[in-house]
Scaffold this active site. Sequence first.
Site, PDB file in Angstrom:
ATOM      1  CG  ASP A  45      -2.120  -1.309   1.216  1.00 17.63           C
ATOM      2  OD1 ASP A  45      -2.205  -1.611   0.369  1.00 17.63           O
ATOM      3  OD2 ASP A  45      -2.979  -1.005   2.432  1.00 17.63           O
ATOM      4  CG  HIS A 189       2.223  -0.144   4.516  1.00 15.15           C
ATOM      5  ND1 HIS A 189       2.154  -1.021   5.661  1.00 15.15           N
ATOM      6  CD2 HIS A 189       1.008   0.540   4.383  1.00 15.15           C
ATOM      7  CE1 HIS A 189       0.849  -0.996   6.036  1.00 15.15           C
ATOM      8  NE2 HIS A 189       0.329  -0.030   5.076  1.00 15.15           N
TER       9      HIS A 189
END
Length: 482
Positions: A45, A189
């Site tokens: 993400d 991430h």
Amino acid sequence: MQTLLLWMFYISTFYAFIPALVSRIFGFRVFRRGKSDQEYALTFDDGPDPVYTPQLLDLLKRFDAKATFFVVGLNAEKHPELLKRMHDEGHLIGIHNYVHKSNWLMRPVTVRRQIAQTESVIRRVTGEGTTFYRPPWGIVNFFDISKNNGRRIVLWSSMFGDWKASIGAKQLAERMLKKLRGGEVMLLHDCGTTLGADAEAPQNMLIALEKLLRVAQERQLRSVRVDTLFCRQSGYHSTVSCLSSTDWMKRTMVFGWLQYERLFHALFRLRPVSKDNTIFYYRRRIYHGPNINMENGRLLEKGDPIIELHFDNKMLFQLGSSAKSLVHLAIQLIRVVKRQLPDLTQRVVHDSGMKGVKAIYAVSMIHRGPEKLGFQVRELPQGLFKHVSTVYLKLLFRIIHPSGSEQLNEKKEVMIPKLIVMPIDTLFDRFQPGDSHRADQAFDPTDQRDVVHTLNSEMIEEGDPMYASIRASQTADTESSS
């Protein structure tokens, strides 16, 4: 004042808290975990990030791992070269809003605008849209799950707090390895600039991920894209699973189409070529078209008996749902046809009703590559049959391929049905049971490159935004066959 607070509580409960609860706990309208023993999904993400995303892509490439990137539209717009590289290297790109802001804090129309704006960036850079969406922090509102407009909301089955640098690479790796198993959807991430994250945290993630990929390789676990994990079932793409990733209108169309196919098979007594996972059905009929000069001087004339082939729409939908591009679909289709032509040959040999047939015959819009199997490709004669076939096959292609409508709109001049025909003697010569050497020669990796080259040159220019998609599909498919 008390009444106002009470109303605010009610609104926030139904708009935010209840949807978040049912999606997280019960998985309502979201995808959190796959069903696979040997495949898991890595998802990233907040990127792309100019420092960490290139390192991550290098690492994934080194281990031949595929992943899913849920990108923030603003970041993607700043770094289109990274978005293009993700796409070119075969990774799936999903939407993570245009700015990293909770859906609880935005009106439904604002959320839709964020999604559309991000998809516009993705489509402009890669030439393709996306149906996969992950809201920031995994927080959905009522309208996200009640009206998703055909989008598949993806959450996760495990997260590790990798956005905090204080965890350290060693502890992060331990957490990740505990969750390493088939079907897992891991949240990581590749950018540390969002609210609550540490800027240097992705460096720990990269160190931990390298260890995870090495262990996964030892355990023969494979990292795949979310869409692959979503559809995978027993080595094939399940129609039921893939249907659930489409909107209700498309599900209805596919269901109706498959019911129509059953009725058609019953009325015209079509028989499957193979007992399991057949790619086409066949029947004997009389040829009514114009004369066709076949190879070696043979002539197909009006009144000659032929074997008419009909592709299985269920199998086509399965192949189309997983295909990255038209080229990829064509290559998959040719491979399956090649595997089943020996079965067709055996059925013709042992079926007394097939004696005397002169050729096998079909009409298809994907007609580049069958020459390598011994088919000849001919133009359909002008008339009602060509018009009806064109309408039918274009409608079918819109259904079976995720971007079928876009492909047809962009490539109208080449997406036309044509006749493919093979003399029955050629079928026997190439695919006679027991003559495996000839069958193996019918289609090899060199032929695959010929098919890709032909499709590329006829359907797309190198400057076209879809060129990267086709090149990525070609590379991925060639590597998988080697």
